[in-house]
Scaffold this motif. Sequence first.
Motif, PDB file in Angstrom:
ATOM      1  N   SER A  60       0.657  -1.409   0.029  1.00 36.55           N
ATOM      2  CA  SER A  60       0.157   0.071   0.000  1.00 36.55           C
ATOM      3  C   SER A  60       0.742   1.274   0.049  1.00 36.55           C
ATOM      4  N   GLY A 167      -1.681   8.170  -7.458  1.00 31.14           N
ATOM      5  CA  GLY A 167      -1.524   6.846  -7.989  1.00 31.14           C
ATOM      6  C   GLY A 167      -1.084   6.844  -9.386  1.00 31.14           C
ATOM      7  N   ALA A 168      -1.731   5.795 -10.053  1.00 28.66           N
ATOM      8  CA  ALA A 168      -1.058   5.454 -11.518  1.00 28.66           C
ATOM      9  C   ALA A 168      -1.004   6.825 -12.524  1.00 28.66           C
ATOM     10  N   GLU A 195      -5.842   1.527 -11.565  1.00 28.74           N
ATOM     11  CA  GLU A 195      -4.554   1.383 -10.807  1.00 28.74           C
ATOM     12  C   GLU A 195      -3.636   0.939 -11.579  1.00 28.74           C
ATOM     13  N   ASN A 196      -3.806   0.758 -12.815  1.00 24.89           N
ATOM     14  CA  ASN A 196      -2.749   0.171 -13.847  1.00 24.89           C
ATOM     15  C   ASN A 196      -2.565   1.431 -14.916  1.00 24.89           C
ATOM     16  N   GLU A 224       0.640  -3.464 -14.230  1.00 24.07           N
ATOM     17  CA  GLU A 224       0.040  -3.261 -12.777  1.00 24.07           C
ATOM     18  C   GLU A 224       1.086  -2.519 -11.887  1.00 24.07           C
ATOM     19  N   GLY A 227       1.788   0.305  -4.802  1.00 22.33           N
ATOM     20  CA  GLY A 227       2.025   1.171  -4.079  1.00 22.33           C
ATOM     21  C   GLY A 227       3.395   1.252  -3.687  1.00 22.33           C
TER      22      GLY A 227
END
Length: 303
Positions: A60, A167-168, A195-196, A224, A227
């Motif tokens: 995470s 994030g991504a 998230e990818n 992918e 974190g």
Amino acid sequence: MMKKIIKRFAFIAVSAVLLISCDWDENNSEALLNSPDPDATYYVQFKDASKSLESGVSESGDLVDIETTVIVGLLGLPQAQDITINVALDPSSTIDESMYELSATSITIPAGDAAGSVTLTTNTELMPVGEPLDLIMNVDAGANTATAGTQLNYTLLRIAFCPLENGAADLEGAYSATSDLNGYGDAITAVADGENILISGLGVSFIEGFWGEPVIASEAISAEIAGNGGITIPRQFIYTTTYDGAPYDYEIEGTGKWTNCDTKPTMVIDYDIYYVGDIKGLAATYYPTYLASATLGGTFTMN
């Protein structure tokens, strides 16, 4: 006939001696272990007294403390009573005492045992980033202190890690072409997909340059993003080429990592290209005869 009988008796006699010897050894060893001599000489020293350890990051993205076991052991037979050994921080240590904790202030070797231990855990958030720190400890068992292995030397490092704030999406953009491990550079683009990220352009220069097949159709591959800085490219279709007028499909699979502490994000990607269904990739197949590495990939820096 008599010669055979003599040989047989000699064999039986030797076997009996061996059996008695084995029984004595087993019984003697058991007695030594189960009945330690309270007057036996022993010495104490650190075991596995040199380590270099780094902090980690959870899936995470949370910082993970360094945790390890500090062990002291006996040189000699186990003792009939508990032995308590004091350990002290050496003044030459560069780590502050607030940056780590021991599960006990001394180490006890229980009666009948050959070693004792405590757990060392760092307070990593208090450690400076990217600066190796020396934790040096001395063991003190009085007259029973060994002449070697009396000092513990650990090098502890809090790794530099900057999480993705969005994030991504923080990895979206165009990345400069780099020469991969086999000398083929690619300019790639990355687009966030939940998230990818979807990567386009990876491996084209290899398949068209080394393999000699032009790409006639392709799809962005899904990578992918974890974190903790990890990148995973599951096995999937990447493009269709043509050779002698016939189409050929290829797949990709790989791993990597992202970093976000510099002014621009970077991605290190390590992968191979496969015929559909093949277990071994092209780079692995043609290394080392024609290629310098068994994988493809390199470092990609955002423009």
